[in-house]
Design a protein around this motif. Structure first.
Motif, short mmCIF file in Angstrom:
data_model
loop_
_atom_site.label_atom_id
_atom_site.label_comp_id
_atom_site.label_asym_id
_atom_site.label_seq_id
_atom_site.Cartn_x
_atom_site.Cartn_y
_atom_site.Cartn_z
N CYS A 1 1.78 4.35 7.79
CA CYS A 1 1.93 3.20 7.17
C CYS A 1 1.24 1.98 8.27
O CYS A 1 1.37 2.35 9.42
CB CYS A 1 2.95 2.85 6.38
N GLY A 2 0.60 1.14 8.03
CA GLY A 2 0.61 0.11 8.80
C GLY A 2 -0.49 -0.68 8.38
O GLY A 2 -0.65 -1.51 7.23
N LEU A 3 -1.30 -1.12 9.19
CA LEU A 3 -2.23 -2.39 9.21
C LEU A 3 -3.58 -1.86 9.90
O LEU A 3 -3.68 -1.36 10.91
CB LEU A 3 -2.17 -3.37 9.76
N ASP A 4 -4.82 -2.03 9.18
CA ASP A 4 -6.00 -1.72 9.45
C ASP A 4 -7.10 -2.93 9.37
O ASP A 4 -7.71 -2.69 8.36
CB ASP A 4 -6.42 -0.56 8.95
N HIS A 5 -7.01 -3.80 10.40
CA HIS A 5 -8.13 -4.95 10.13
C HIS A 5 -9.38 -4.55 10.42
O HIS A 5 -10.33 -5.58 9.99
CB HIS A 5 -7.40 -6.20 10.91
N ILE B 1 0.75 14.94 7.85
CA ILE B 1 0.81 13.54 7.60
C ILE B 1 0.61 13.00 6.26
O ILE B 1 -0.68 13.36 5.77
CB ILE B 1 0.14 12.48 8.64
N GLY B 2 1.22 12.26 5.57
CA GLY B 2 0.90 11.58 4.44
C GLY B 2 0.02 10.25 4.29
O GLY B 2 0.08 9.38 5.43
N THR B 3 -0.82 10.03 3.47
CA THR B 3 -1.60 8.88 3.33
C THR B 3 -1.45 8.06 1.93
O THR B 3 -1.74 6.95 1.72
CB THR B 3 -3.10 9.07 3.62
N HIS B 4 -1.12 8.75 0.90
CA HIS B 4 -0.75 8.43 -0.37
C HIS B 4 0.66 8.43 -0.89
O HIS B 4 1.52 9.43 -0.40
CB HIS B 4 -1.88 9.06 -1.35
N CYS B 5 1.00 7.75 -1.88
CA CYS B 5 2.37 7.67 -2.16
C CYS B 5 2.83 8.98 -2.98
O CYS B 5 4.06 9.33 -2.87
CB CYS B 5 2.86 6.56 -3.08
N SER C 1 -8.06 -13.41 3.17
CA SER C 1 -6.61 -13.74 3.95
C SER C 1 -5.44 -13.26 2.87
O SER C 1 -4.40 -12.99 3.44
CB SER C 1 -6.41 -15.23 4.21
N ASP C 2 -5.49 -13.48 1.63
CA ASP C 2 -4.58 -12.90 0.57
C ASP C 2 -4.24 -11.53 0.77
O ASP C 2 -3.12 -11.10 0.71
CB ASP C 2 -4.86 -13.53 -0.56
N MET C 3 -5.31 -10.79 0.89
CA MET C 3 -5.29 -9.46 0.80
C MET C 3 -4.49 -8.97 2.36
O MET C 3 -3.66 -8.04 2.26
CB MET C 3 -6.33 -8.47 0.89
N ILE C 4 -4.83 -9.73 3.34
CA ILE C 4 -4.19 -9.28 4.66
C ILE C 4 -2.68 -9.66 4.62
O ILE C 4 -1.95 -8.82 5.06
CB ILE C 4 -5.03 -10.39 5.90
N ALA C 5 -2.25 -10.72 3.95
CA ALA C 5 -0.83 -10.98 3.76
C ALA C 5 -0.27 -9.79 2.97
O ALA C 5 0.82 -9.54 3.24
CB ALA C 5 -0.81 -12.43 2.97
N ALA C 6 -0.83 -9.44 1.97
CA ALA C 6 -0.38 -8.40 0.85
C ALA C 6 -0.40 -7.11 1.77
O ALA C 6 0.66 -6.10 1.68
CB ALA C 6 -1.15 -8.05 -0.11
N GLU C 7 -1.46 -6.85 2.61
CA GLU C 7 -1.40 -5.59 3.34
C GLU C 7 -0.01 -5.67 4.37
O GLU C 7 0.62 -4.70 4.45
CB GLU C 7 -2.64 -5.64 4.32
N LYS C 8 0.30 -6.61 4.87
CA LYS C 8 1.28 -6.87 5.84
C LYS C 8 2.70 -6.98 5.02
O LYS C 8 3.56 -6.04 5.50
CB LYS C 8 1.62 -8.33 6.82
N GLU C 9 2.73 -7.22 3.98
CA GLU C 9 3.92 -7.02 3.08
C GLU C 9 4.18 -5.57 2.58
O GLU C 9 5.18 -5.06 2.65
CB GLU C 9 3.63 -7.77 1.64
N MET C 10 3.02 -4.87 2.34
CA MET C 10 3.25 -3.32 1.90
C MET C 10 3.91 -2.62 3.15
O MET C 10 4.65 -1.84 3.11
CB MET C 10 2.03 -2.71 1.39
N TRP D 1 -1.14 4.83 3.55
CA TRP D 1 -2.15 4.16 4.27
C TRP D 1 -2.58 2.96 3.66
O TRP D 1 -2.65 2.85 2.35
CB TRP D 1 -3.42 5.09 4.54
N PRO D 2 -2.88 1.81 4.47
CA PRO D 2 -3.22 0.53 4.00
C PRO D 2 -4.49 0.55 3.19
O PRO D 2 -5.32 -0.41 3.61
CB PRO D 2 -3.24 -0.44 5.07
N ALA D 3 -4.80 1.17 2.23
CA ALA D 3 -5.88 1.13 1.33
C ALA D 3 -5.76 -0.04 0.46
O ALA D 3 -4.82 -0.27 -0.03
CB ALA D 3 -6.18 2.53 0.61
#
Length: 288
Positions: free
Chosen positions: A118-122, A41-45, A134-143, A81-83
């Motif tokens: 890929c995904g979300l890790d709150h 499994i991959g975690t980096h682009c 909150s801006d980073m969370i929005a950006a995380e969802k966008e990615m 991965w959502p780093a």
């Protein structure tokens, strides 16, 4: 020889090059028990080529017959991965990911079969990253949504990492409208599982299910029985989450057998029958 105990999710290079696992011994053990499917499994682009080379180096140490079996068994994903650093550069990262997938396939002739993880890790991001507002969370969802869109474009199943973020994960999936893939290392309850299953997702459990405390065992039993056999997958997430009785050690794909046994016991099934069902699900998801 029967195919036994596929592992749908592990990080081979992390385990063997960073944590000291003997890759040749792992490959030999998987081949010896006839493992049908093992997915790195991959975690980096841009990590897929290096991951491939690590596995190929160890495959080259096997005899010719084992090499052929290893090449049939091993498959690759690619994802981000959502780093925090990736999220901040999400447009560049996702474009690089697509370019790397295309370049990898041209260089090696090996197909990437999944987009992810890929995904979300709150949990991790909210608790451990000082700048995760909150801006980073929005950006995380966008990615995450950008990778869902890429998976749709490439017609690939998605491997979703979702921790403490069930509702946001579901919302992202709904917005993109792409329901093909795996909710990996599942950590939610029956109601969330019902939503994912109704949308067509597979549910994958890792060795963490073997950590269940006695007071929560009935809830775990109910969850493992709730997921239909035709939607159930199992994984190690090696080098993480070694199952009981190996908890605390560096994990590797051979250890997934303990997770199969635990899950089978909870479902009142035989581990061998569960293994056959998981392999059938892998064939269906990946058209193998």
């Amino acid at each position: 020889m029967k195919n036994m105990f596929s592992d749908t999710h592990f990080h081979y290079k992390m385990a063997t090059r960073e944590r000291g696992v003997n890759g040749k011994e792992v490959l030999e053990a998987l081949i010896a028990r006839g493992t049908f499917f093992a997915q790195d499994i991959g975690t980096h682009c841009d990590d897929v080529q290096a991951r491939y080379e690590a596995i190929e180096e160890d495959i080259a140490s096997l005899d010719k017959d084992a090499q052929e079996k290893a090449h049939k068994m091993i498959h690759y994903s690619a994802g981000i991965w959502p780093a925090e650093e990736a999220i901040k550069e999400r447009e560049t990262q996702v474009k690089r990911l697509e370019d790397e997938i295309n370049a990898f396939e041209k260089r090696t002739g090996q197909k990437v079969i999944s987009l992810g993880e890929c995904g979300l890790d709150h949990h991790w991001n909210s608790e451990h990253e000082a700048e995760f507002d909150s801006d980073m969370i929005a950006a995380e969802k966008e990615m995450f949504e950008m990778q869902l869109e890429l998976a749709k474009k490439l017609s690939l199943p998605v491997i979703v990492h979702s921790r403490d973020a069930a509702s946001d994960t579901i919302d992202c999936i709904k917005r993109v409208g792409y329901d093909k893939g795996i909710i990996h290392c599942y950590s939610y309850g029956i109601e969330e599982a019902r939503i994912f299953l109704d949308r067509g997702w597979y549910i994958s459990f890792s060795g963490s299910i073997t950590y269940t405390k006695k007071r929560n065992m009935e809830d775990m039993r109910a969850l493992l029985r709730f997921v239909p056999k035709e939607r159930l997958l199992l994984e190690t997430d090696a080098p993480y989450l070694a199952p009981v009785p190996l908890r605390g050690s560096v994990n590797n794909p051979v250890n997934v057998s303990h997770t199969y046994q635990f899950c089978a016991d909870m479902r009142l099934e035989k581990a061998e029958e569960l293994s056959e069902a998981v392999d059938a699900n892998i064939r269906a998801l990946y058209a193998l």
